[in-house]
Design a protein around this motif. Structure first.
Motif, mmCIF file in Angstrom:
data_model
loop_
_atom_site.group_PDB
_atom_site.id
_atom_site.type_symbol
_atom_site.label_atom_id
_atom_site.label_comp_id
_atom_site.label_asym_id
_atom_site.label_seq_id
_atom_site.Cartn_x
_atom_site.Cartn_y
_atom_site.Cartn_z
ATOM 1 N N GLU A 61 19.880 -6.508 -10.419
ATOM 2 C CA GLU A 61 18.954 -5.703 -9.625
ATOM 3 C C GLU A 61 19.755 -4.653 -8.846
ATOM 4 N N LYS A 62 19.202 -3.464 -8.784
ATOM 5 C CA LYS A 62 19.737 -2.416 -7.899
ATOM 6 C C LYS A 62 21.203 -2.080 -8.155
ATOM 7 N N LEU A 63 21.563 -1.750 -9.357
ATOM 8 C CA LEU A 63 22.909 -1.261 -9.635
ATOM 9 C C LEU A 63 22.893 0.264 -9.678
ATOM 10 N N LYS A 100 10.250 -2.010 -14.529
ATOM 11 C CA LYS A 100 9.130 -2.932 -14.601
ATOM 12 C C LYS A 100 7.811 -2.176 -14.453
ATOM 13 N N ASN A 101 6.830 -2.583 -15.229
ATOM 14 C CA ASN A 101 5.512 -1.973 -15.092
ATOM 15 C C ASN A 101 4.755 -2.620 -13.938
ATOM 16 N N LEU A 102 3.586 -2.095 -13.672
ATOM 17 C CA LEU A 102 2.807 -2.559 -12.541
ATOM 18 C C LEU A 102 2.455 -4.035 -12.676
ATOM 19 N N GLU A 103 2.255 -4.489 -13.909
ATOM 20 C CA GLU A 103 1.896 -5.891 -14.114
ATOM 21 C C GLU A 103 3.024 -6.819 -13.684
ATOM 22 N N SER A 104 4.260 -6.460 -14.012
ATOM 23 C CA SER A 104 5.399 -7.279 -13.606
ATOM 24 C C SER A 104 5.545 -7.300 -12.088
ATOM 25 N N GLN A 106 0.853 -1.189 0.000
ATOM 26 C CA GLN A 106 0.000 0.000 0.000
ATOM 27 C C GLN A 106 0.887 1.236 0.000
ATOM 28 N N GLY A 107 0.617 2.144 -0.924
ATOM 29 C CA GLY A 107 1.412 3.358 -0.962
ATOM 30 C C GLY A 107 1.268 4.078 -2.281
ATOM 31 N N LYS A 108 2.100 5.088 -2.475
ATOM 32 C CA LYS A 108 2.076 5.854 -3.713
ATOM 33 C C LYS A 108 2.535 4.986 -4.878
ATOM 34 N N LEU A 109 1.931 5.230 -6.013
ATOM 35 C CA LEU A 109 2.240 4.444 -7.192
ATOM 36 C C LEU A 109 3.711 4.561 -7.573
ATOM 37 N N GLU A 110 4.260 5.764 -7.453
ATOM 38 C CA GLU A 110 5.661 5.939 -7.829
ATOM 39 C C GLU A 110 6.599 5.175 -6.892
ATOM 40 N N ASP A 111 6.209 5.017 -5.622
ATOM 41 C CA ASP A 111 7.029 4.242 -4.691
ATOM 42 C C ASP A 111 7.030 2.774 -5.076
ATOM 43 N N LEU A 112 5.881 2.288 -5.531
ATOM 44 C CA LEU A 112 5.790 0.895 -5.940
ATOM 45 C C LEU A 112 6.636 0.618 -7.173
ATOM 46 N N THR A 113 6.597 1.524 -8.124
ATOM 47 C CA THR A 113 7.278 1.266 -9.389
ATOM 48 C C THR A 113 8.792 1.500 -9.328
ATOM 49 N N LYS A 114 9.251 2.259 -8.346
ATOM 50 C CA LYS A 114 10.694 2.500 -8.299
ATOM 51 C C LYS A 114 11.423 1.659 -7.257
ATOM 52 N N GLU A 115 10.689 1.170 -6.260
ATOM 53 C CA GLU A 115 11.342 0.444 -5.182
ATOM 54 C C GLU A 115 11.804 -0.931 -5.653
ATOM 55 N N LYS A 116 13.076 -1.109 -5.756
ATOM 56 C CA LYS A 116 13.748 -2.351 -6.169
ATOM 57 C C LYS A 116 13.117 -2.995 -7.402
ATOM 58 N N HIS A 117 12.616 -2.170 -8.277
ATOM 59 C CA HIS A 117 11.979 -2.738 -9.457
ATOM 60 C C HIS A 117 12.584 -2.190 -10.750
ATOM 61 N N THR A 118 13.802 -1.692 -10.662
ATOM 62 C CA THR A 118 14.524 -1.278 -11.858
ATOM 63 C C THR A 118 15.704 -2.228 -12.044
#
Length: 303
Positions: A258-260, A287-291, A213-225
């Motif tokens: 992950e996470k470089l 990664k998009n929200l689906e991933s 639960q949280g802001k969309l941008e936090d979900l998409t950037k947190e350890k997901h690049t």
């Protein structure tokens, strides 16, 4: 940010199985909150408990700062909703159905006229609803939820039955509501692409439990690049990098990390070049929200 909807340890037990378990949800004022999960995850049950349509086994629901159990009428007077599927009288026209809601809620004629225009039913308002397509019936349900121009709008899978053009129109409508009408929107969906395009905050639920639960941008950037690197010899490249302390994964034609940091990417490139391995491509993959949803739930995207 002022909370419009909050639940604390909300649970619903059916027999010996929990449909919702210890769910704490928080929707801030002016947000479009995307309540996301596969079918059967507990989304509709949660929304029904927030509206007082289903009694919780345990937990507390607060809307507009007031506990639901003691202030249900006050809360419902300021709330519009569409849960599961629209309710209507098929032998009546679209306009006549809207008039029923208008009388029940003591609303002016201009509200009915405006929402019919908003959902593109003004040209079909005199047609009996039994003759409506599935998408038209869905838009009528949304119009009924909107007609009082509520402070809180709760929509359960609102794009069901709509063609791509209709989905786009409803999506743009929902995005406009907070600024145009000062509404807070709580919308459930299993269509990840829809939530990704409209929500400012998300809650991901599976098996009745909140996973994020949280802001969309936090979900998409947190350890997901991830960083993906393609070389002329990925197997040898991986051996060199593992010796240097990195943990690349061989994925198709690429090594993924992950996470470089930027500095680490430069160092990895230097190690490969020094090792006489040609680097053909370096890509950043967000990664998009689906991933992300697939990672969290272990289930396919749109279910």
């Amino acid at each position: 940010m002022k909370e419009i909807v909050s639940t604390y340890n909300l649970s619903k037990l059916y027999g010996d199985a929990y449909s919702v378990k210890d769910l704490s949800l928080s929707v801030g004022e002016g947000e479009i909150y995307g309540f996301l999960g596969p079918n059967g995850a507990g989304k509709t049950t949660t929304l029904k408990m927030i509206l007082g349509l289903t009694k919780p086994t345990d937990g507390v629901v607060t809307v507009f700062g007031k506990e639901l159990g003691k202030n249900r009428q006050f809360i419902l007077n300021r709330t519009g909703s569409l849960i599961e599927s629209p309710s209507y009288y098929g032998h009546l026209t679209g306009l006549e159905n809207m008039r029923v809601v208008q009388r029940l809620r003591d609303l002016p004629d201009r509200n009915v006229e405006e929402v019919l225009r908003i959902v593109r039913l003004e040209k079909h308002k005199d047609k009996k609803v039994d003759g409506y397509s599935l998408g038209m019936k869905q838009r009528l349900g949304i119009a009924m939820a909107l007609v009082s121009f509520p402070t809180l709008l709760i929509l359960d899978e609102p794009t069901n039955g709509l063609d791509p053009a209709g989905m786009g129109e409803i999506r743009e409508l929902i995005k406009s509501l907070p600024q145009r009408y000062e509404m807070t929107v709580l919308i459930s969906s299993h269509l990840l692409s829809e939530i990704e395009q409209i929500a400012t905050s998300v809650g991901i639920i599976n098996n009745g439990m909140m996973l994020f639960q949280g802001k969309l941008e936090d979900l998409t950037k947190e350890k997901h690049t991830a960083i993906a690197i393609k070389t002329r010899d990925n197997v040898l490249a991986r051996e060199l990098l593992v010796k240097a302390g990195y943990s690349p994964v061989l994925n198709m034609d690429f090594l993924t990390f992950e996470k470089l940091t930027d500095e680490q990417v430069a160092q990895v490139n230097k190690i490969l070049v020094t090792g006489n391995i040609d680097v053909l491509r370096i890509e950043e993959r967000k990664k998009n929200l689906e991933s992300i949803f697939l990672e969290l739930t272990g289930r396919e995207g749109s279910l």
